[in-house]
Design a protein around this motif. Structure first.
Motif, short mmCIF file in Angstrom:
data_model
loop_
_atom_site.label_atom_id
_atom_site.label_comp_id
_atom_site.label_asym_id
_atom_site.label_seq_id
_atom_site.Cartn_x
_atom_site.Cartn_y
_atom_site.Cartn_z
N GLU A 1 8.71 12.47 -7.98
CA GLU A 1 8.72 11.45 -6.93
C GLU A 1 7.68 11.75 -5.84
N LEU A 2 6.98 10.70 -5.45
CA LEU A 2 6.05 10.76 -4.33
C LEU A 2 6.40 9.63 -3.37
N TRP A 3 5.98 9.76 -2.11
CA TRP A 3 6.41 8.80 -1.10
C TRP A 3 5.26 8.44 -0.17
N PHE A 4 5.31 7.22 0.37
CA PHE A 4 4.41 6.86 1.43
C PHE A 4 5.10 5.85 2.35
N GLN A 5 4.55 5.70 3.54
CA GLN A 5 5.14 4.83 4.55
C GLN A 5 4.68 3.39 4.33
N GLN A 6 5.61 2.52 4.00
CA GLN A 6 5.30 1.12 3.73
C GLN A 6 5.70 0.26 4.94
N THR A 7 4.93 -0.78 5.19
CA THR A 7 5.24 -1.74 6.25
C THR A 7 6.45 -2.58 5.87
N LEU A 8 7.40 -2.73 6.78
CA LEU A 8 8.59 -3.51 6.49
C LEU A 8 8.30 -5.01 6.41
N ASP A 9 7.63 -5.53 7.43
CA ASP A 9 7.33 -6.96 7.46
C ASP A 9 5.81 -7.16 7.58
N HIS A 10 5.19 -7.59 6.49
CA HIS A 10 3.74 -7.75 6.47
C HIS A 10 3.26 -8.99 7.23
N PHE A 11 4.19 -9.83 7.65
CA PHE A 11 3.81 -11.11 8.26
C PHE A 11 4.13 -11.20 9.74
N GLN B 1 8.67 4.34 0.65
CA GLN B 1 8.62 3.70 -0.66
C GLN B 1 8.20 4.74 -1.71
N ARG B 2 8.92 4.74 -2.81
CA ARG B 2 8.71 5.75 -3.85
C ARG B 2 7.64 5.31 -4.85
N TYR B 3 6.84 6.27 -5.30
CA TYR B 3 5.86 5.98 -6.34
C TYR B 3 5.63 7.21 -7.21
N TYR B 4 4.90 7.01 -8.29
CA TYR B 4 4.61 8.08 -9.24
C TYR B 4 3.14 8.03 -9.63
#
Length: 238
Positions: free
Chosen positions: A51-61, A71-74
């Motif tokens: 598992e890898l992680w980064f900070q994602q924006t909650l509301d893009h609009f 948010q998790r990614y690989y």
């Protein structure tokens, strides 16, 4: 002889019920086919589950809401051709994303020297912005937000890769992949952000929403009509 018949009929009932269950779950988007097969076989075949992680924006609009979530990614680099190999972005859909499966994408990655990355969809698995999924917290769950999640992640990952390779202003070719709902995201991503991807594979993509989709009911009715006599015949052996 009767015991053998019972065993055979029991096996037949199990196979028929499993087939119907598999069909129903896949066509209702409850469990992806690969996940279901992994559960039945008792083993999951992944290229990586780290598992890898980064900070994602909650509301893009919203220009005022600056909240973020994890948010998790690989990522999988074994086949990557340094430094200009392509990057395959495998989009996870409406289920928990527990790794990068060893499927046809890995075959393509090996052939073309590609790195493979996969992003978990917001609100699924471990990528939920909130601890509670009450209605008011679901306002940020949409395909539009998910598309911008992919765009932000793509830019973040490209910059991270450039830092690792000690370079700047270099773009690897990106290709996106998806199946069913994530296939629709793949197609929409190519249309929405053509400058961020060279191509898209949208397998069984539900890109066109159909109101009052009665054809689905007919399809299920056909399956039930086909298998119900087999179930009934099997039960009579008992």
């Amino acid at each position: 002889m009767r015991t053998t018949m019972r065993l055979r009929s029991s096996t037949l009932v199990w196979v028929v019920l499993l087939t119907i269950s598999t069909f129903a779950q896949q066509h209702n988007g409850l469990v992806p086919s690969r996940t279901l097969l992994n559960q039945l076989s008792g083993s999951a075949n992944y290229l990586t589950m780290e598992e890898l992680w980064f900070q994602q924006t909650l509301d893009h609009f919203s220009p005022y809401d600056h909240r973020r979530f994890q948010q998790r990614y690989y990522e999988f680099f074994d086949y990557f051709r340094l430094p200009d190999g392509p990057i395959f972005l495998k989009i996870c859909g409406e289920s928990s994303c527990n790794g990068i499966a060893n499927d046809y994408i890995s075959v393509l990655a090996k052939k073309f020297g590609a790195a493979v990355v996969s992003l978990e969809h917001r609100y699924y698995g471990k990528s939920s912005p909130f601890n509670s999924l009450k209605t008011e917290n679901l306002r940020y769950l949409s395909s539009k937000q998910a598309l911008y999640d992919l765009a932000v992640f793509r830019q973040y990952y490209q910059k991270s890769l450039d830092l690792k390779l000690n370079r700047s202003n270099v773009e690897n070719p990106w290709f996106v992949f998806g199946i069913s709902y994530s296939g629709a995201l793949s197609a929409w991503f190519r249309l929405k952000f053509p400058h961020l991807t060279c191509g898209s594979l949208a397998s069984s993509a539900v890109v066109h929403a159909v109101y009052n989709f009665t054809e689905f009911d007919r399809q299920v009715n056909t399956i039930l009509a086909l298998f119900f006599p087999l179930i009934y015949a099997s039960i009579t052996f008992f």
